[in-house]
Design a protein around this motif. Structure first.
Motif, short mmCIF file in Angstrom:
data_model
loop_
_atom_site.label_atom_id
_atom_site.label_comp_id
_atom_site.label_asym_id
_atom_site.label_seq_id
_atom_site.Cartn_x
_atom_site.Cartn_y
_atom_site.Cartn_z
N ARG A 83 0.82 -1.21 0.00
CA ARG A 83 0.00 0.00 0.00
C ARG A 83 0.86 1.26 0.00
O ARG A 83 0.50 2.27 -0.61
CB ARG A 83 -0.97 -0.02 1.19
N ARG A 87 -10.73 -2.41 0.79
CA ARG A 87 -11.90 -1.74 1.36
C ARG A 87 -11.86 -0.28 0.94
O ARG A 87 -10.80 0.28 0.62
CB ARG A 87 -11.86 -1.81 2.90
N HIS A 113 -12.14 -6.82 -3.98
CA HIS A 113 -12.56 -7.79 -2.96
C HIS A 113 -11.33 -8.46 -2.31
O HIS A 113 -10.33 -8.72 -3.00
CB HIS A 113 -13.43 -8.85 -3.64
N PRO A 114 -11.40 -8.72 -1.01
CA PRO A 114 -10.27 -9.36 -0.33
C PRO A 114 -9.80 -10.66 -0.99
O PRO A 114 -8.65 -11.05 -0.79
CB PRO A 114 -10.82 -9.63 1.07
N MET A 115 -10.63 -11.31 -1.77
CA MET A 115 -10.16 -12.54 -2.41
C MET A 115 -9.14 -12.26 -3.51
O MET A 115 -8.54 -13.18 -4.05
CB MET A 115 -11.33 -13.38 -2.96
N GLU A 169 -9.12 1.84 2.94
CA GLU A 169 -7.71 1.93 2.54
C GLU A 169 -7.56 2.82 1.30
O GLU A 169 -6.55 3.51 1.14
CB GLU A 169 -7.12 0.54 2.28
N TRP A 229 -19.57 -4.87 -1.16
CA TRP A 229 -20.93 -4.99 -0.61
C TRP A 229 -20.94 -5.57 0.81
O TRP A 229 -21.81 -5.25 1.61
CB TRP A 229 -21.79 -5.87 -1.52
N TRP A 230 -19.99 -6.40 1.14
CA TRP A 230 -19.94 -7.12 2.42
C TRP A 230 -19.40 -6.24 3.55
O TRP A 230 -19.49 -6.63 4.72
CB TRP A 230 -19.00 -8.33 2.27
N ASP A 231 -18.82 -5.09 3.24
CA ASP A 231 -18.07 -4.29 4.21
C ASP A 231 -19.01 -3.60 5.21
O ASP A 231 -19.83 -2.77 4.81
CB ASP A 231 -17.24 -3.25 3.45
N PRO A 232 -18.90 -3.93 6.48
CA PRO A 232 -19.78 -3.30 7.48
C PRO A 232 -19.63 -1.77 7.53
O PRO A 232 -20.52 -1.09 8.01
CB PRO A 232 -19.34 -3.93 8.81
N ASP A 233 -18.52 -1.26 7.04
CA ASP A 233 -18.30 0.19 7.07
C ASP A 233 -18.71 0.88 5.77
O ASP A 233 -18.45 2.08 5.59
CB ASP A 233 -16.81 0.49 7.34
N ALA A 263 -6.53 -10.14 -2.79
CA ALA A 263 -5.43 -9.48 -2.07
C ALA A 263 -4.07 -10.12 -2.34
O ALA A 263 -3.04 -9.49 -2.12
CB ALA A 263 -5.72 -9.47 -0.57
#
Lengths: 274, 274
Positions: free
Chosen positions: A117, A156, A144-146, A159, A182-186, A148
């Motif tokens: 990063r 996300r 998506h984290p998949m 970042e 879509w899955w991110d709680p924030d 990474a």
């Protein structure tokens, strides 16, 4: 804004992978879409001058050229090459009249994500002058984290925001793709923040299929997955976004279909599920 | 603690899916592993009494029974059934002498993740008395965001922590599986917090293969992917974790191998890459 008419939507050429740029432009314009986002693979066989001529004569808006990025590398020579490549990307975007270059920022197996990063921020920083001179925005797309491991160390909105806050340029922002975040709680909070910081440059739609069969090319058409796209779109609009909604679906299954019929399905999904 | 000896490791029976519970116990004990985590599918064909006899006579420690959870549902009848099932899970865990039940908490297509998380907290809350009476811990396992559609609405350590903070019980904690959380920029902080809150119940290891071919059954053996397991393990130990490191690898490719030879590879990977 209400996106119930197709003129509020753009389609990514990769969505209709079997088609040439000319075929995409023609079909999207005739169907009533408002724009096209152009992947570099459809420019490559015809050259950027011809691509620019095709796109500009279509009358379509061009939210994005896809894609730049891939900044981190284990050695500085490779990092320098990435800067050159991103500047060429910016030039192509300017040539075809694209508003922004979407950045898939990159990641390197074996390099800590925090270090990657750092290199991303540095790499983008080195491209910003060129972007400003070319009047082309740069949009970080959190993946998506998949992805990474080797595609993106930014997974996300948060970042992506941190890089924007570090570099602070009106030419740097975020492309928010529902598939990735879509899955991110924030998510709701981060979209609001991006709105306040005027970094919400792009909004991409497709859907997440339960029982996804492939990590890359099994995206769903809007409405056939589990993403509450209408709600996310309401957040994006409340945050002040008034660009086109970009349809970006990678689907081996859909690429095998007759693309004209498929484009009618896409138009229908835009009207009903976004 | 230094996990350079196999006695600091347990193996999940699902790692050697072709084997029966008896075969797993025998092989793990002979190889020098310290423990076994038992999936319910190997109990089912022989019954819990026989399973308990086999496990207890092996002399192996039993960190976990896998798995309970799947709390959210669209109707209360289904939610009630999930509670019953989780209580049976806890009973089985007590019978085989397992320290904890691992919870894959569930998610429902079409239900907002925030609502699903509320139902998860409620469901776990209804099981805690039974867990305490049975002297069996419950460990929420955050699952990778790629499972958010239908397997788990808890995809980061943070959301697991919020449920633990809400329910505050010494019987409720977190199972941290590197496969699911390695990408999380907050991972180090959340592990430290879990340590401080004494909720770090389990630590699972495997690896993330670049170019993962399948969302479920293509995990890598430690050392063949991109996860910096040694660093994450150092965080976990600094947070006070002193349980067994649990090896949990789902791999169609590996399940097709001779499992004795594969177990030797696993032992080698434990020694070299964790």
């Amino acid at each position: 804004m209400s996106a119930t008419t197709l003129s509020h939507f753009a389609v990514h050429t990769m969505t209709n992978k079997p088609w040439s740029l000319a075929r995409c432009c023609d079909a999207y314009a005739r169907a009533g879409f408002g724009g096209i986002s152009v992947w570099r693979n459809v420019i490559e066989p015809i050259g950027v001058a011809e691509a620019a001529r095709i796109v500009r004569s279509s009358g379509l808006k061009v939210p994005a050229l896809v894609r730049g990025g891939f900044f981190p590398a284990l050695d500085s020579t490779t990092r320098d090459k990435a800067i050159d490549e991103n500047k060429r990307c910016i030039d192509e975007a300017a040539a075809i009249g694209a508003e922004m270059v979407v950045l898939v920022v990159g990641a390197v197996v074996g390099m800590p994500l925090a270090e990657a990063r750092k290199q991303v921020a540095e790499g983008i920083g080195r491209c910003l002058d060129h972007a400003e001179k070319s009047r082309v925005k740069l949009a970080i797309e959190p993946l998506h984290p998949m992805y990474a491991a080797d595609r993106s160390c930014i997974n996300r909105m948060r970042e992506a925001r941190l890089v924007c806050e570090e570099l602070r340029s009106p030419w740097l922002g975020i492309a928010c793709d529902v598939y990735h975040v879509w899955w991110d709680p924030d998510l709701a909070d981060e979209i609001a923040l991006a709105g306040a910081q005027q970094t919400l440059f792009g909004f991409h739609v497709c859907d997440w299929r339960p029982n996804t069969r492939d990590l890359l090319n099994d995206r769903g058409l809007m409405g056939e997955g589990c993403i509450d796209i209408k709600t996310i779109r309401s957040w994006v609009e409340r945050a002040g976004f008034n660009g086109l909604n970009e349809v970006e679906v990678f689907s081996t299954e859909r690429w095998a279909l007759d693309q004209d019929g498929y484009l009618r399905q896409i138009a229908d999904a835009c009207a009903r599920h976004v």
